[in-house]
Write a protein that holds these residues in place. Structure first.
Motif, mmCIF file in Angstrom:
data_model
loop_
_atom_site.group_PDB
_atom_site.id
_atom_site.type_symbol
_atom_site.label_atom_id
_atom_site.label_comp_id
_atom_site.label_asym_id
_atom_site.label_seq_id
_atom_site.Cartn_x
_atom_site.Cartn_y
_atom_site.Cartn_z
ATOM 1 N N GLY A 115 0.740 -1.130 0.109
ATOM 2 C CA GLY A 115 0.037 -0.005 0.060
ATOM 3 C C GLY A 115 0.868 1.359 -0.162
ATOM 4 O O GLY A 115 0.602 2.175 -0.786
ATOM 5 N N VAL A 116 1.838 1.069 0.913
ATOM 6 C CA VAL A 116 2.846 2.340 0.898
ATOM 7 C C VAL A 116 3.543 2.666 -0.447
ATOM 8 O O VAL A 116 3.709 3.718 -1.022
ATOM 9 N N ARG A 117 3.884 1.483 -0.870
ATOM 10 C CA ARG A 117 4.684 1.536 -2.450
ATOM 11 C C ARG A 117 3.727 2.093 -3.389
ATOM 12 O O ARG A 117 4.209 2.980 -4.148
ATOM 13 N N GLN A 118 2.649 1.771 -3.177
ATOM 14 C CA GLN A 118 1.679 2.405 -4.590
ATOM 15 C C GLN A 118 1.299 3.753 -4.397
ATOM 16 O O GLN A 118 1.510 4.241 -5.312
ATOM 17 N N GLN A 119 1.390 4.167 -3.027
ATOM 18 C CA GLN A 119 1.272 5.805 -2.724
ATOM 19 C C GLN A 119 2.837 6.372 -3.222
ATOM 20 O O GLN A 119 2.527 7.347 -3.870
ATOM 21 N N LEU A 120 3.943 5.843 -3.084
ATOM 22 C CA LEU A 120 5.230 6.393 -3.329
ATOM 23 C C LEU A 120 5.347 6.487 -4.719
ATOM 24 O O LEU A 120 5.898 7.467 -5.275
ATOM 25 N N ILE A 121 5.239 5.403 -5.351
ATOM 26 C CA ILE A 121 5.559 5.343 -6.755
ATOM 27 C C ILE A 121 4.727 6.229 -7.783
ATOM 28 O O ILE A 121 4.762 6.562 -8.813
ATOM 29 N N LYS A 122 3.464 6.519 -7.246
ATOM 30 C CA LYS A 122 2.721 7.482 -8.028
ATOM 31 C C LYS A 122 2.887 9.115 -7.986
ATOM 32 O O LYS A 122 2.661 9.966 -8.772
ATOM 33 N N HIS A 123 4.013 9.311 -6.913
ATOM 34 C CA HIS A 123 4.286 10.558 -6.893
ATOM 35 C C HIS A 123 5.771 11.158 -6.942
ATOM 36 O O HIS A 123 6.797 10.266 -6.592
ATOM 37 N N LYS A 124 6.330 12.196 -7.384
ATOM 38 C CA LYS A 124 7.639 12.742 -7.202
ATOM 39 C C LYS A 124 8.033 12.947 -5.779
ATOM 40 O O LYS A 124 7.024 13.816 -5.128
ATOM 41 N N LEU A 125 8.997 12.946 -5.336
ATOM 42 C CA LEU A 125 9.307 13.093 -3.909
ATOM 43 C C LEU A 125 10.028 14.138 -3.815
ATOM 44 O O LEU A 125 10.748 14.614 -4.732
ATOM 45 N N LEU A 126 10.068 14.749 -2.641
ATOM 46 C CA LEU A 126 10.447 16.001 -2.134
ATOM 47 C C LEU A 126 12.082 15.849 -1.965
ATOM 48 O O LEU A 126 13.072 16.432 -2.525
ATOM 49 N N LYS A 127 12.482 14.559 -1.435
ATOM 50 C CA LYS A 127 13.902 14.121 -1.168
ATOM 51 C C LYS A 127 13.827 12.780 -1.554
ATOM 52 O O LYS A 127 12.951 12.085 -1.528
ATOM 53 N N PRO A 128 15.120 12.180 -1.883
ATOM 54 C CA PRO A 128 15.412 10.874 -2.243
ATOM 55 C C PRO A 128 14.650 9.836 -1.221
ATOM 56 O O PRO A 128 14.903 10.126 0.016
ATOM 57 N N LEU A 129 14.155 8.923 -1.462
ATOM 58 C CA LEU A 129 13.353 7.978 -0.850
ATOM 59 C C LEU A 129 14.446 7.283 0.281
ATOM 60 O O LEU A 129 14.128 7.053 1.330
ATOM 61 N N ASP A 130 15.569 6.920 -0.269
ATOM 62 C CA ASP A 130 16.575 6.363 0.539
ATOM 63 C C ASP A 130 16.970 7.099 1.831
ATOM 64 O O ASP A 130 17.522 6.472 2.732
ATOM 65 N N ASN A 131 16.775 8.349 1.823
ATOM 66 C CA ASN A 131 17.147 9.036 3.003
ATOM 67 C C ASN A 131 16.126 8.816 3.993
ATOM 68 O O ASN A 131 16.355 9.214 5.216
ATOM 69 N N HIS A 132 14.967 8.276 3.663
ATOM 70 C CA HIS A 132 13.910 8.187 4.751
ATOM 71 C C HIS A 132 13.618 6.591 5.197
ATOM 72 O O HIS A 132 12.860 6.286 5.759
ATOM 73 N N ILE A 133 14.808 5.972 4.793
ATOM 74 C CA ILE A 133 14.271 4.540 5.030
ATOM 75 C C ILE A 133 15.522 3.795 5.973
ATOM 76 O O ILE A 133 16.727 4.010 5.849
ATOM 77 N N GLY A 134 14.738 2.753 6.669
ATOM 78 C CA GLY A 134 15.735 2.057 7.413
ATOM 79 C C GLY A 134 15.525 0.424 7.270
ATOM 80 O O GLY A 134 14.367 0.212 6.950
ATOM 81 N N LEU A 135 16.178 -0.219 7.453
ATOM 82 C CA LEU A 135 16.303 -1.813 7.240
ATOM 83 C C LEU A 135 16.436 -2.463 8.491
ATOM 84 O O LEU A 135 17.450 -2.188 9.163
ATOM 85 N N GLU A 136 15.760 -3.543 8.915
ATOM 86 C CA GLU A 136 15.885 -4.397 9.957
ATOM 87 C C GLU A 136 17.166 -4.781 9.844
ATOM 88 O O GLU A 136 17.715 -5.150 11.148
ATOM 89 N N HIS A 137 17.561 -5.439 8.746
ATOM 90 C CA HIS A 137 19.019 -5.945 8.708
ATOM 91 C C HIS A 137 19.493 -5.304 7.361
ATOM 92 O O HIS A 137 19.125 -5.145 6.287
ATOM 93 N N GLN A 138 20.974 -5.079 7.695
ATOM 94 C CA GLN A 138 21.566 -4.212 6.816
ATOM 95 C C GLN A 138 23.073 -4.647 6.424
ATOM 96 O O GLN A 138 23.636 -5.171 7.597
ATOM 97 N N ALA A 139 23.632 -4.747 5.380
ATOM 98 C CA ALA A 139 24.910 -5.241 5.078
ATOM 99 C C ALA A 139 25.980 -4.444 5.891
ATOM 100 O O ALA A 139 25.934 -3.290 6.121
#
Length: 457
Positions: A55-79
């Protein structure tokens, strides 16, 4: 150059990246927002603390973002450094010839130390985590490139700073693919001109992402955008020449080519990196002679030898088959001569931008024609020798080794010609010129090459 880069800023902010984030969440590595996400109009799309689901994905993919998405993202497990080292060790387990090369040059401890010393920014480890989960083949290629490119950099005597730049660039050089349509990027079908242009944009998107990382080394983002350029001006995205290219980008182009040969071309055979020399010898200046010389030195020091057919594998039939393949290659060369002349004529009759693209194609066809001539494969002497060997009852191991080298040369030249055909189709499909008569003439020659190569199968 800047105008082209600006076209892909929105892709770098999201593109299809949210698709991958929602999919890795469904696989068990939860992606979540670490801050509010707004579109370019300031409208809230996703608040802090929500999981990236469909659901969030569908909302995000329809819009141009103000800032890069990766700046707002965390992962439970990260390399992290240790996970990258583990993947590198798995790569050596998978390909024993890589391990042998590693041991012969005593490079393992040094490479692992490089990884430990270079603390990658969390944004980059986020990208590598997603790349591993969603495009594992590309992730494995990045580990391979990091290992081999830094080995080449050491062999060239580059400074530690240059090796560091090469390492980081190699690890992240394909992260731009995560922002493109996965149905195109992961497709095995023939791509249209528009789709192919989309895939090629990954180098631009990768540079934009790299430039957004605080304190990124300038040579890193430069190498990312240059890793599909070559010294003949036939690469992309800018068709730069040797003087315009940085060393890390040249090295990355070399390691990508070697990876493709080792992992794809040699997939269903017993061949190893010991069989790579003929490929390199056909392309000594594609990535600069200093990169070629260092790579050849590494292969020699590794002690790896070409895999040779055994004498009982019917050498007479082998010689006859090689002779037939060379005859077919000769026919393709004649068609390539026609294409080259037509490309030169066409480039004089269209605007400057299109002329640059066609000049790049002409440079490629000229290089292949020159390589064919210099290889001696089409000489009467080779034809007579193969005919003689096909009539003999016994062939020794030295002759079998020469057969093996000829076969590798044929395969590489065949790939180069096929790649040129694909490049031309991409240009032709884009309808960049209205000179239909000339294009039809070239298309006829291209068709004849395809029919010729069908017989190779």
């Amino acid at each position: 150059m800047e105008e082209l880069i600006q076209q892909y800023v929105d892709h770098a902010k999201n593109g299809f990246y949210s698709v991958h984030l929602s999919e890795i969440s469904s696989k068990g590595n939860q992606a979540f927002t670490t801050s509010d996400i707004h579109n370019d109009k300031g409208v809230l799309l996703a608040p802090k603390g929500v999981n990236i689901d469909q659901g969030v994905r569908q909302q995000l993919i329809k819009h141009k973002l103000l800032k890069p998405l990766d700046n707002h993202i965390g992962l439970e497990h990260q390399a992290d450094t240790q996970s990258l080292i583990s993947e590198y060790r798995l790569l050596l387990d998978k390909y024993p010839d890589l391990r042998r090369m590693n041991e012969a040059l005593n490079y393992g401890p040094e490479f692992e130390k490089l990884l430990q010393l270079e603390r990658l920014h969390p944004l980059l480890t986020q990208k590598l985590t997603v790349l591993e989960a969603q495009m594992h083949t590309e992730f494995e290629k990045s580990i391979f490139a990091a290992w081999l490119s830094t080995m080449i950099a050491r062999e060239m005597g580059l400074s530690m700073d240059q090796r560091r730049d090469t390492l980081v660039a190699a690890l992240i050089h394909d992260i731009g693919l995560l922002h493109l349509d996965p149905e195109i990027v992961c497709s095995n079908r023939k791509l249209s001109a528009e789709e192919w242009r989309s895939v090629r944009a990954h180098v631009i998107i990768g540079k934009i992402i790299a430039d957004s990382v605080p304190c990124i080394y300038p040579e890193v983002s430069r190498a990312v955008i240059e890793h599909h350029e070559d010294c003949f001006g036939a690469g992309y995205p800018f068709a730069l020449n040797e003087e315009q290219l940085g060393i890390p980008g040249k090295i990355l182009n070399m390691t990508d080519s070697i990876h493709s040969i080792r992992v794809k071309s040699f997939r269903n055979s017993q061949r190893t990196l010991g069989d790579i020399k003929p490929y390199l010898q056909l392309n000594p200046t594609t990535n600069g002679y200093e990169v070629y010389r260092a790579t050849m030195s590494i292969i020699k020091k590794s002690g790896l030898q070409p895999v040779r057919l055994k004498a009982e594998d019917c050498p007479q039939d082998y010689a006859k088959n090689l002779g037939k393949q060379i005859d077919i290659l000769g026919e393709a060369k004649q068609a390539l001569d026609d294409i080259h002349e037509n490309l030169l004529e066409l480039s004089d009759r269209i605007d400057q931008h299109d002329a640059k693209q066609l000049s790049a194609l002409a440079a490629v066809t000229h290089r292949i024609r020159s390589t064919l001539h210099e290889s001696g494969l089409l000489s009467n002497e080779i034809a007579a020798w193969l005919h003689k060997e096909s009539e003999l009852s016994g062939v020794d191991q030295q002759i079998m080794g020469e057969f093996n080298e000829i076969e590798l040369l044929i395969k590489e030249l065949t790939w180069q010609i096929r790649n040129t055909v694909r490049m031309f189709h991409s240009y032709s499909d884009s309808k960049a010129t209205r000179d239909t008569m000339m294009l039809e003439h070239i298309e006829t020659s291209i068709q004849s090459i395809q029919e010729i190569f069908d017989r190779l199968s």
